[in-house]
Design a protein around this motif. Structure first.
Motif: not given
Length: 140
Positions: A39-42, A53-57, A79-82
């Motif tokens: 998984d990869l989130i920006f 938050a932005f997905e790779i695509d 929760a991880d993004i937060e």
């Protein structure tokens, strides 16, 4: 099937200063079979402190992540993004990455097959290990 260790990192970019050098190196690790991206989130924080938050695509291909292939997503929770966004200053960004260490899967399988169990493991931060390695005497 035995998996290798699963790891995560949060890499911050204060002031949104991002050179794009990460994508080719990550692609090289994937292509060599060293890691598998799970998984990869920006994550970005606007100047007024709003987290996005932005997905790779969803990213501009100019950042170089368009060549990464695979099915990403589902492991990083809101929760991880937060949590990651909480570590950012306004007008900054971060990448939250979860990967499997494919290189370690055969060793993990050998540990399991020999009756071993992992009791503990951790990464030693670069800032702590570099001074210790530098202090070691040179090899003869």
């Amino acid at each position: 099937m035995t998996t290798g260790p699963i790891e995560y990192i949060i890499v911050g970019f204060p002031g949104n200063k991002f050179t794009g050098e990460i994508a080719p190196e990550l692609l090289s690790l994937v292509e060599s079979g060293t890691v598998r991206i799970l998984d990869l989130i920006f994550i970005g924080k606007s100047p007024d402190g709003e987290a996005l938050a932005f997905e790779i695509d969803e990213l501009d291909a100019a950042l170089g992540f368009g060549e990464l292939e695979g099915e990403f997503g589902g492991l990083i929770s809101p929760a991880d993004i937060e949590f990651a966004a909480g570590q950012l200053e306004p007008n900054s960004s971060a990448a939250l990455l979860i990967w499997e260490d494919l290189w370690a899967a055969p060793f993990a399988r050998a540990v399991i097959n020999s009756g071993g169990v992992l009791l503990e493991g951790a990464r030693i931060p670069r800032d702590l290990i570099e001074p210790a390695l530098t202090a070691l005497p040179s090899a003869v």
